[in-house]
Design an enzyme around this catalytic site. Structure first.
Site, PDB file in Angstrom:
ATOM      1  N   HIS A   1       0.937  -1.275  -0.391  1.00 17.86           N
ATOM      2  CA  HIS A   1      -0.267   0.061  -0.798  1.00 17.86           C
ATOM      3  C   HIS A   1       0.998   1.287  -0.207  1.00 17.86           C
ATOM      4  O   HIS A   1       2.215   1.399   0.624  1.00 17.86           O
ATOM      5  CB  HIS A   1      -0.978  -0.036   0.759  1.00 17.86           C
ATOM      6  CG  HIS A   1       0.023   0.218   2.866  1.00 17.86           C
ATOM      7  ND1 HIS A   1       0.112   1.299   3.159  1.00 17.86           N
ATOM      8  CD2 HIS A   1       0.279  -1.111   3.194  1.00 17.86           C
ATOM      9  CE1 HIS A   1       0.646   0.561   4.382  1.00 17.86           C
ATOM     10  NE2 HIS A   1       1.160  -0.074   4.343  1.00 17.86           N
TER      11      HIS A   1
ATOM     12  N   GLU B   1      -2.328  -6.897   7.307  1.00 15.95           N
ATOM     13  CA  GLU B   1      -1.322  -7.100   7.372  1.00 15.95           C
ATOM     14  C   GLU B   1      -1.402  -8.214   8.931  1.00 15.95           C
ATOM     15  O   GLU B   1      -2.212  -8.346   9.092  1.00 15.95           O
ATOM     16  CB  GLU B   1      -1.066  -5.699   8.061  1.00 15.95           C
ATOM     17  CG  GLU B   1       0.096  -5.214   8.898  1.00 15.95           C
ATOM     18  CD  GLU B   1       1.662  -5.176   8.001  1.00 15.95           C
ATOM     19  OE1 GLU B   1       1.775  -6.582   7.830  1.00 15.95           O
ATOM     20  OE2 GLU B   1       2.638  -4.667   7.734  1.00 15.95           O
TER      21      GLU B   1
END
Length: 192
Positions: free
Chosen positions: A10, A84
């Site tokens: 990201h 994550e």
């Protein structure tokens, strides 16, 4: 069977700038630079022939993948397992605070020995992150598209790549990697 995966991290968040560990419980958004990085990433992926993108559900990844998918005019879906890593008690802390609060774990976390069983209290081990991410790739082998984009996060990407021989390294926001599967064989390379 042949598949190509373009795996990317990201864009930047304010927490990245602060050196604050986000993990999977801190759901931050892209800052203006992160949005620019996502647009630049879309340009870099323009000739990749990506047919579909799968993303983590966390806002920073979903914002990044939405920008890329819109620019490439491809569908976007989320997969929760692309999140994550769960960094347990270290989530939300500055790097300096993690080092102070968990000095032994912090030292081992960054050791060249790469102990895959290490975790922060209440968090995932590196091995669990790797297994979770690899299971997503295995699942995506059964999809019809030959070229797939995947948006995820630094730790989850880092420990997945170790499975393919790419050792931990400094990973910039929107870093790109190419993973190929051909009849049972996997290869991976850094693109950034």
């Amino acid at each position: 069977m042949y598949k190509t995966f373009y795996l990317f991290r990201h864009g930047e968040t304010d927490y990245n700038l602060e050196k604050r560990w986000q993990g999977c419980s801190v759901d931050s958004i892209l800052n203006p630079n992160g949005i620019k990085q996502a647009k630049d990433l879309a340009d870099k992926l323009q000739n990749s022939q990506i047919q579909i993108i799968y993303s983590s559900e966390l806002k920073r990844a979903l914002q990044t993948s939405s920008i890329v998918a819109a620019n490439l005019d491809v569908p976007l879906y989320t997969i929760a397992a692309l999140r994550e890593g769960n960094l347990g008690g270290a989530e939300g802390l500055l790097v300096s605070e993690v080092e102070t609060k968990y000095p032994d774990i912090f030292k081992s976390w960054y050791s060249d020995e790469n102990d895959m069983q290490i975790s922060f209290p209440g968090g995932e081990t590196k091995q669990q992150m790797q297994d979770r991410m690899f299971n997503v790739l295995m699942y995506l082998l059964d999809t019809p598209q030959e070229t797939i984009g995947i948006c995820s996060h630094g730790s989850s990407i880092r420990y997945l790549l170790m499975k393919f021989g790419i050792m931990p390294h400094r990973m910039i926001n929107t870093a790109r990697y190419k993973i190929c599967y051909c009849n049972g064989n996997w290869t991976a390379e850094r693109l950034d």
